[in-house]
Scaffold this motif. Structure first.
Motif, mmCIF file in Angstrom:
data_model
loop_
_atom_site.group_PDB
_atom_site.id
_atom_site.type_symbol
_atom_site.label_atom_id
_atom_site.label_comp_id
_atom_site.label_asym_id
_atom_site.label_seq_id
_atom_site.Cartn_x
_atom_site.Cartn_y
_atom_site.Cartn_z
ATOM 1 N N GLU A 293 85.264 9.305 -4.769
ATOM 2 C CA GLU A 293 83.933 9.880 -5.003
ATOM 3 C C GLU A 293 82.931 9.404 -3.962
ATOM 4 O OE1 GLU A 293 82.802 12.227 -7.187
ATOM 5 O OE2 GLU A 293 84.939 12.495 -7.469
ATOM 6 N N GLU A 294 83.160 8.204 -3.428
ATOM 7 C CA GLU A 294 82.274 7.637 -2.401
ATOM 8 C C GLU A 294 82.207 8.547 -1.186
ATOM 9 O OE1 GLU A 294 79.978 5.430 0.138
ATOM 10 O OE2 GLU A 294 80.086 5.469 -2.029
ATOM 11 N N GLY A 295 83.365 9.116 -0.780
ATOM 12 C CA GLY A 295 83.419 10.019 0.372
ATOM 13 C C GLY A 295 82.584 11.264 0.142
ATOM 14 N N TYR A 296 82.636 11.793 -1.074
ATOM 15 C CA TYR A 296 81.860 12.993 -1.447
ATOM 16 C C TYR A 296 80.364 12.708 -1.330
ATOM 17 C CZ TYR A 296 80.066 16.732 -4.471
ATOM 18 O OH TYR A 296 79.374 17.797 -4.968
ATOM 19 N N GLY A 297 79.937 11.554 -1.879
ATOM 20 C CA GLY A 297 78.520 11.175 -1.819
ATOM 21 C C GLY A 297 78.057 10.924 -0.401
ATOM 22 N N ARG A 298 78.940 10.339 0.412
ATOM 23 C CA ARG A 298 78.604 10.047 1.812
ATOM 24 C C ARG A 298 78.283 11.331 2.567
ATOM 25 N NH1 ARG A 298 80.734 9.238 6.951
ATOM 26 N NH2 ARG A 298 80.006 7.329 7.963
ATOM 27 N N SER A 299 79.109 12.360 2.349
ATOM 28 C CA SER A 299 78.875 13.646 3.006
ATOM 29 C C SER A 299 77.524 14.228 2.615
ATOM 30 C CB SER A 299 79.982 14.640 2.636
ATOM 31 O OG SER A 299 81.211 14.201 3.147
ATOM 32 N N ALA A 327 67.904 12.261 0.937
ATOM 33 C CA ALA A 327 68.887 11.352 1.554
ATOM 34 C C ALA A 327 68.694 9.925 1.053
ATOM 35 C CB ALA A 327 68.764 11.401 3.067
ATOM 36 N N ILE A 328 67.423 9.484 0.957
ATOM 37 C CA ILE A 328 67.114 8.120 0.484
ATOM 38 C C ILE A 328 67.572 7.950 -0.967
ATOM 39 C CG2 ILE A 328 65.212 6.543 -0.111
ATOM 40 C CD1 ILE A 328 63.714 7.754 2.376
ATOM 41 N N ARG A 329 67.314 8.973 -1.801
ATOM 42 C CA ARG A 329 67.689 8.904 -3.219
ATOM 43 C C ARG A 329 69.205 8.742 -3.382
ATOM 44 N NH1 ARG A 329 69.649 12.065 -6.880
ATOM 45 N NH2 ARG A 329 69.668 13.914 -5.537
ATOM 46 N N ILE A 330 69.985 9.562 -2.655
ATOM 47 C CA ILE A 330 71.447 9.501 -2.772
ATOM 48 C C ILE A 330 71.979 8.189 -2.184
ATOM 49 C CG2 ILE A 330 73.631 10.681 -2.253
ATOM 50 C CD1 ILE A 330 71.990 13.261 -1.835
ATOM 51 N N ASP A 336 74.122 2.441 -0.009
ATOM 52 C CA ASP A 336 74.547 2.573 1.392
ATOM 53 C C ASP A 336 73.421 2.091 2.311
ATOM 54 O OD1 ASP A 336 75.374 3.302 3.902
ATOM 55 O OD2 ASP A 336 76.006 5.322 3.368
ATOM 56 N N HIS A 337 73.526 0.849 2.772
ATOM 57 C CA HIS A 337 72.449 0.245 3.576
ATOM 58 C C HIS A 337 72.356 0.865 4.966
ATOM 59 C CE1 HIS A 337 71.563 -2.774 0.587
ATOM 60 N NE2 HIS A 337 72.858 -3.086 0.506
ATOM 61 N N VAL A 338 73.490 1.283 5.532
ATOM 62 C CA VAL A 338 73.485 1.884 6.877
ATOM 63 C C VAL A 338 72.706 3.200 6.856
ATOM 64 C CG1 VAL A 338 74.924 2.863 8.711
ATOM 65 C CG2 VAL A 338 75.669 0.801 7.518
ATOM 66 N N LYS A 367 65.757 -5.346 9.419
ATOM 67 C CA LYS A 367 66.876 -4.912 8.571
ATOM 68 C C LYS A 367 68.094 -4.501 9.415
ATOM 69 C CE LYS A 367 65.694 -5.029 4.136
ATOM 70 N NZ LYS A 367 66.532 -5.675 3.112
ATOM 71 N N ALA A 368 67.831 -3.794 10.528
ATOM 72 C CA ALA A 368 68.922 -3.348 11.410
ATOM 73 C C ALA A 368 69.668 -4.535 11.997
ATOM 74 C CB ALA A 368 68.368 -2.466 12.523
ATOM 75 N N VAL A 369 68.933 -5.590 12.375
ATOM 76 C CA VAL A 369 69.551 -6.821 12.907
ATOM 77 C C VAL A 369 70.368 -7.494 11.802
ATOM 78 C CG1 VAL A 369 69.084 -9.131 13.820
ATOM 79 C CG2 VAL A 369 67.805 -7.162 14.696
ATOM 80 N N HIS A 370 69.799 -7.525 10.590
ATOM 81 C CA HIS A 370 70.466 -8.162 9.443
ATOM 82 C C HIS A 370 71.799 -7.493 9.108
ATOM 83 C CE1 HIS A 370 70.987 -10.151 5.589
ATOM 84 N NE2 HIS A 370 71.118 -8.961 4.994
ATOM 85 N N PHE A 371 71.834 -6.143 9.174
ATOM 86 C CA PHE A 371 73.059 -5.404 8.836
ATOM 87 C C PHE A 371 73.968 -5.156 10.043
ATOM 88 C CE2 PHE A 371 70.251 -4.005 5.275
ATOM 89 C CZ PHE A 371 71.007 -4.537 4.240
ATOM 90 N N GLY A 372 73.621 -5.749 11.173
ATOM 91 C CA GLY A 372 74.482 -5.642 12.364
ATOM 92 C C GLY A 372 74.522 -4.241 12.940
#
Length: 631
Positions: A293-299, A327-330, A336-338, A367-372
């Motif tokens: 289901e994660e793949g479906y949500g990612r799309s 996009a932010i809500r989903i 999904d931090h990225v 945040k971008a530095v924190h998540f690499g």
């Protein structure tokens, strides 16, 4: 100044310029072209080490990969490619194909039976797991699965392929002979060759899986790095439509269609293709097979994010904001931090005119530095530097910040961002009026080789950064009165970025502005007035300002004054300090030309205060000259 957030467009097909395509349901099959390639491989195996020189063998090895991966091409083109590498082998291949095509069906049967001998023996000619070995095994397997009627159709197609190739070779020979007598015929031959090259891609119906993957990766990489070498928008769309006709659920073809439509600013078609891409991605289960289901949500969330980016690119900010909220809500639901980091970057792009936008940007960088995520972190730093430059911060602090982002680029080999960083430095030095430093940075970018080569022998990419640097170079020469040198730079720009390419608007505006300045200097106000329309179409603020300058030169003072006052109020509201100072200088000039120099003095002092506050040295010098003249 270049928009550094252009590079934020999320491209799920591309990693370091390579497209990962997955063609659903398309299998490999035997075609007459592939039989010709098999004949070439067979002849290479049969030819002894001494018969072909080392240099020729190396050329043949380099030729093999594009022949195996690329789309089917005509026989005459194949002969020419082999002949350029090894003339002796080209003759052997031609004779072998001729014997097979003019013989009987059993000759083709015997040829495929003999192919498996390449793997036999203690030291086989071809290893089973090599690129050539895998190709041979695929072809042998595909041929063995054919029914008798299909084998007969294949043999008929081979005969037709051979006859067409022979006919084309004869036509080329006749044309070459005639071209020696008449020079006009030579031009016709060149035009014919160009049309043939474009048609060769769709030489024999649908592409196989490997061919489709190679075609998509090649075109996507060229669209990103060197658009001029990619197929024209119409030709590429034709090929994609051909690909989708045989497989409508081919998601990656829809994405390339989206990128192609972006080139020509077609908002309807690009939106349509983008939605189709994510629809097909979800329907085929390409993502959800591996991720559930994660793949479906990612799309879904990346579909909303890409839609927001698309609307933002076309200036539809309200629709972009709605898509971004989705996009932010989903992304928050999926944790999904990225994706949230990409959304945060786009939130800044949408709200960068707000006074508190820098807080959002600083948070995004941390945040971008924190998540690499070095790519997003670097873009954030560069956007922050751009914002601080407009706020009038000192150059040494800005250059220190850019030095930190450069360390990130070199550490992670982000060649595209290295180019953007140098273009950004060029723009900052020009903004501050330091022409020597701007010239040095522009020259550095142009003389630099890219870390990623677009294709063999090409080390420099035709990206937006190069267009920006060349435009600055042209404007710097024009400012010093070297209009001939500026026109040479613009000529190079036109060759490198044709009018239909996506970065052509940069040099178009630059060209119009230089022509306008030259016409004004020469007193050709009617010519300058005709250029205003073109400038307004590309940049409305610049167009209105130039219109006011022309009206002022034509002694239409009241109309010019009204236009300048409206523009001044608008630019102050938009915080466009550079244009505010330019408008104030024009207003002051209007006053002293109307025999009221005393009224001009406070306006000029206001312009001088602004240019000193924001460290705009070039405009400050211009203001001082106007002040001295008024006094």
């Amino acid at each position: 100044m270049a928009s550094v957030h252009e590079s934020l467009y999320f491209n799920p097909m591309m990693t370091n310029g390579v497209v990962h395509a997955n063609v659903f349901g398309i299998k490999d099959w035997v075609t007459p072209y592939k039989i010709a390639v098999l004949v070439l491989l067979n002849e290479m195996g049969r030819t002894g080490e001494g018969a072909v020189s080392l240099l020729e063998r190396r050329r043949l090895n380099q030729l093999l990969l594009p022949l195996l991966q690329g789309p089917d091409i005509t026989l005459s083109k194949l002969y020419k490619l082999i002949e350029d590498s090894c003339p002796q082998l080209a003759n052997s291949v031609q004779i072998r194909i001729k014997l097979m095509a003019e013989g009987e069906l059993k000759d083709m049967e015997q040829f495929f039976d003999d192919l498996s001998d390449s793997f036999s023996g203690t030291e086989p000619e071809v290893h089973k797991t090599s690129v050539v070995g895998l190709f041979l095994r695929h072809m042998i397997l595909a041929y063995s699965k054919l029914s008798f009627s299909q084998v007969f159709k294949l043999y008929t197609a081979l005969q037709q392929y051979f006859q067409n190739g022979e006919r084309k070779t004869v036509e080329d020979a006749d044309m070459e002979l005639t071209s020696r007598e008449e020079s006009e015929r030579k031009m016709e031959k060149e035009e014919l060759d160009v049309s043939v090259r474009e048609e060769e891609v769709s030489c024999s119906g649908p592409l196989s899986q490997k061919q489709a993957e190679f075609f998509l990766s090649q075109q996507a990489s060229l669209l990103k790095n060197d658009e001029t070498k990619a197929l024209t928008p119409a030709s590429l769309q034709k090929e994609l439509n051909n690909l989708l006709k045989f497989n409508p659920d081919f998601a990656e073809a829809h994405y390339l269609s989206y990128l192609n439509n972006l080139r020509v600013q077609d908002v309807f078609s690009s939106t349509h293709s983008l939605l189709h891409y994510f629809d097909r991605l979800i329907l085929t289960g390409a993502e959800s097979k591996s991720n559930g289901e994660e793949g479906y949500g990612r799309s879904l969330r990346y579909a909303a994010l890409n839609l927001a980016a698309l609307h933002c690119r076309f200036g539809h900010y309200q629709q972009a904001e709605l898509a971004l909220q989705e996009a932010i809500r989903i992304a928050q639901e999926s944790n999904d931090h990225v994706c949230l980091q990409h959304c945060l970057s786009w939130l800044y792009v949408l709200g960068q005119k707000r006074s508190d936008s820098y807080v959002l940007l600083e948070h995004s960088v941390k945040k971008a530095v924190h998540f690499g995520l070095p790519y997003l972190a670097s873009l954030g730093i560069q956007s922050l530097v751009q914002q601080r430059a407009f706020a009038g911060k000192t150059a040494n602090k800005l250059m220190d910040a850019l030095k930190d982002s450069d360390l990130l680029h070199w550490k992670h080999s982000l060649s595209e961002l290295i180019d953007i960083s140098i273009a950004q430095k060029t723009a900052i030095w020009r903004l501050y009026g330091r022409s020597t430093m701007a010239l040095q940075q522009a020259q550095m970018l142009l003389s630099m080789n890219s870390l990623e080569s677009v294709n063999a022998g090409v080390q420099q990419n035709n990206t937006e950064s190069f267009a920006v640097a060349l435009c600055h170079l042209a404007e710097l020469h024009a400012e010093q009165g070297c209009f001939t040198a500026a026109s040479e730079v613009l000529k190079h720009l036109k060759e490198r970025f044709p009018p239909n390419s996506q970065h052509a608007q940069l040099w178009m505006l630059c060209d119009q502005k230089i022509q306008f300045d030259r016409a004004m200097n020469d007193g050709k106000y009617h010519l300058a007035d005709s250029l205003v329309t073109g400038i307004t179409a590309l940049n409305s603020i610049e167009g209105v300002y130039r219109k006011a300058v022309v009206l002022q030169a034509q002694n239409q003072m009241s109309e010019a004054h009204k236009l300048l006052q409206k523009l001044l109020i608008y630019c102050q509201k938009m915080k466009n300090t550079e244009m505010v100072i330019s408008v104030l200088l024009s207003v002051a000039e209007l006053y002293w030309r109307s025999s009221s120099p005393t009224i001009a003095l406070p306006v000029l002092l206001q312009a001088l205060a602004l240019s000193k506050e924001y460290r705009l040295q070039y405009l400050a010098s211009e203001t001082v000259l106007n002040l001295a003249f008024a006094q």
